[in-house]
Design a protein around this motif. Structure first.
Motif: not given
Ligand SMILES: [Zn+2]
Length: 458
Positions: A282-304
Motif C-alpha cells: 500500500m503506497h501512501a499519498s504523501v503528496d496529498n496528506t502528511l502523515m505522522e505516527v505517534v506514540d499513544p502515551q507520549t504523543g511523540e513521533m514514532l520511528p517507522e
C-alpha cells in the motif's frame, strides 16, 4: 469501451471542466507525475506544500493565529508543524468555526462529515480544490490496475438513505449515466435477492467492484450459494474500502468475482491516504496528506516500523486547515521501496480504528481484529461482535442461526480471556447483529474513552 464510458470520457468530463471548473483530470496527471519522483524530490515537494499551508493557516485561521511567532521559522516547516499540538475530534468539534480561514469564499465551500460509526460525526468545511485532490489520489491508485474514472463500477455499501424518494431517483440516474456506477445497498443483501443481484452484475459487467469488505463478503457468499460461477469478462479488480480487510475476505472475494482485491485506505476526514499496488504493497499519498505516527502515551513521533495513532495534515484544504489531526486509526508506516517502481512510501499496516481497540486491565491495547482470526477457526460462529463496555466487562454478541455450538462459544470466551486477562464476558445470542448507524458492520467496539496516558500498543 461501452457507450456510457465513452460518453463520460468525451462529454461529461470535458463539460465539467469547462462549465464547472472541475480539474480532476489535471490533478490525476499531476499526482501520477509524483509517483516516480525520487525520495528527496518527494520530500522537497511535501516541504513546499507544507510551507504554503502553514503560512496560510498561521496568518488566516483564527485557531492558529497564536502560533504566528513561528512564521519566521518556516524555512523548516516540519519543525514548525511539530510545535503545533495534536488536534483531536474532541478539541476540534466545539471550536470548529475557529478553523475556518478568513479568506474562505463561503459561497463555494461545503460541509463534509465523518461517517460517525462511533458516536457523533465530525463536520468540517472543504472546497472543490481539496476534494479534487482526494479523488485524484483514488484515480491514481486505480490507474495502477488499468481502471479509469469512466469505467463501469458496481458499488456495494450503504446508500444515501437520508434522501427522499424523488431525490433518490435522480441520485441513481446521475450515478448510472454520469458516473457509470450501479449500487447494491448493503442493507438489502437478503439471501432471496441473490439471483436478482447475479443477473444485475452479469448484465452490467462491471470493470470493478467498490465497497465495504463486510458487505461484499455477504454478496459473495450469497452468489456462491446460488451454485453457479459468475460470468464476468472484463473485471479488473475489487476495491475494498472503509473497513479493515481480512485475509479470508480477500480470498473469498477473489474466488467469487475472479479478480484481485485492491485495498484502499481512505477516510472522510483524511481523504484517500493509501492505495495498494499490484505488488501487494500500500503506497501512501504523501503528496496529498502528511502523515505522522505517534506514540499513544507520549504523543511523540514514532520511528517507522512502529504502530501508533495516525496524525494527518491535509495539504490541500486551505478552507478549513486542520494541522496534526488525530484521525482515530492505528497504522504503521515504512520507507521501504516497492518492487513495482513507484517511489511513494508504504503504509505497512492499518490495524483498525482506535475505537476498535480494546483496553486491558494492565493498560495494554489489543487490536479487536485479532479476534476475527480466532472466530474463523470455530465453525459454528459465523457472525459476531465484541463490545468492551468497561475495563472489566465485555459483551459477546453472536448471530444465532440455529447451529451455534456451546463448545465453540466456550472456546471463544476462553481465548478472549487469554488475550484480555481477567474480564467478565456476557454472551448474547441474537437473530441479527445490526450494523452501526453509518451502515458499517463492526466486529469490535470499545464504548468508553481511553485514559490519556497509555502504554504502547500490542
Ligand atoms: Zn508498489
Amino acid at each position: 469501451m461501452n457507450m456510457t464510458s465513452r460518453f463520460i470520457q468525451y462529454a461529461v468530463y470535458p463539460a465539467m471542466k469547462r462549465w464547472r471548473g472541475n480539474r480532476v483530470m489535471d490533478r490525476i496527471s499531476e499526482l501520477q507525475h509524483h509517483e516516480t519522483m525520487n525520495r528527496s524530490e518527494l520530500r522537497e515537494l511535501q516541504k513546499s506544500q507544507l510551507q504554503s499551508l502553514l503560512k496560510h493557516a498561521l496568518t488566516h485561521v483564527p485557531a492558529y493565529k497564536e502560533f504566528q511567532y513561528l512564521l519566521n521559522e518556516l524555512d523548516n516547516p516540519f519543525y514548525v508543524l511539530r510545535e503545533i499540538p495534536l488536534l483531536t475530534k474532541q478539541s476540534f468539534r466545539p471550536r470548529r468555526d475557529d478553523f475556518l480561514s478568513d479568506t474562505a469564499d463561503t459561497s463555494s465551500i461545503f460541509l463534509n462529515r465523518s461517517g460517525g460509526s462511533t458516536g457523533e460525526p465530525v463536520t468540517f468545511y472543504m472546497n472543490r480544490h481539496a476534494v479534487e485532490y482526494s479523488e485524484a489520489a483514488r484515480w491514481r491508485g486505480l490507474s495502477w490496475w488499468g481502471i479509469r474514472p469512466w469505467d463501469p463500477c458496481l458499488m456495494v455499501w450503504g446508500s444515501p438513505i437520508e434522501l427522499k424518494q424523488s431525490a433518490m431517483m435522480s441520485w441513481r440516474l446521475k450515478e448510472r449515466w454520469l458516473k457509470n456506477r450501479v449500487l447494491i445497498p448493503a442493507f438489502a443483501l437478503q439471501p432471496e435477492r441473490m439471483l436478482e443481484y447475479r443477473s444485475l452484475i452479469e448484465s452490467f459487467q462491471p470493470v470493478y467492484l467498490y465497497g465495504w469488505p463486510s458487505s461484499m463478503e455477504i454478496l459473495a457468499r450469497g452468489i456462491q450459494a446460488t451454485g453457479q460461477p459468475l460470468r464476468l469478462h472484463r473485471i479488473k479488480g475489487i476495491v475494498s474500502t472503509a473497513e479493515v480487510l481480512t485475509d479470508a475476505q480477500r480470498k473469498l472475494l477473489q474466488e467469487v468475482f475472479g479478480a484481485p482485491v485492491i485495498n484502499e485506505y481512505g477516510a472522510r476526514e483524511g481523504g484517500i491516504m493509501g492505495y495498494e499496488c499490484p505488488q501487494g504493497n500500500m503506497h501512501a499519498s504523501v503528496d496529498n496528506t502528511l502523515m505522522e505516527v505517534v506514540d499513544p502515551q507520549t504523543g511523540e513521533m514514532l520511528p517507522e516500523g512502529k504502530t501508533g495513532f495516525l496524525i494527518v495534515t491535509d495539504l490541500h484544504n486551505y478552507v478549513m486547515p486542520r494541522l496534526r489531526y488525530r484521525l482515530g486509526d492505528m497504522v504503521q508506516l515504512s520507507s521501504e521501496f516497492c518492487s513495482c517502481g513507484r517511489t511513494l512510501p508504504l503504509i505497512r499496516s492499518v490495524d483498525g480504528r482506535e475505537d476498535d481497540t480494546f483496553l486491558r486491565g494492565d493498560g495494554l491495547l489489543v487490536n479487536g481484529q485479532y479476534f476475527t482470526n480466532i472466530a474463523r477457526l470455530l465453525p459454528s460462529i459465523q457472525q459476531f461482535q465484541i463490545e468492551q463496555v468497561s475495563v472489566e466487562q465485555m459483551i459477546l454478541r453472536l448471530k444465532d442461526n440455529g447451529q451455534l455450538n456451546q463448545q465453540d462459544i466456550s472456546a471463544f470466551c476462553q481465548q478472549i480471556k487469554d488475550k484480555m486477562g481477567d474480564i467478565q464476558i456476557s454472551v448474547e445470542r441474537l437473530a441479527e447483529i445490526h450494523p452501526a448507524a453509518s451502515g458499517k458492520m463492526r466486529v469490535a467496539i470499545r464504548s468508553f474513552p481511553l485514559p490519556t496516558a497509555l502504554k504502547s500498543s500490542s
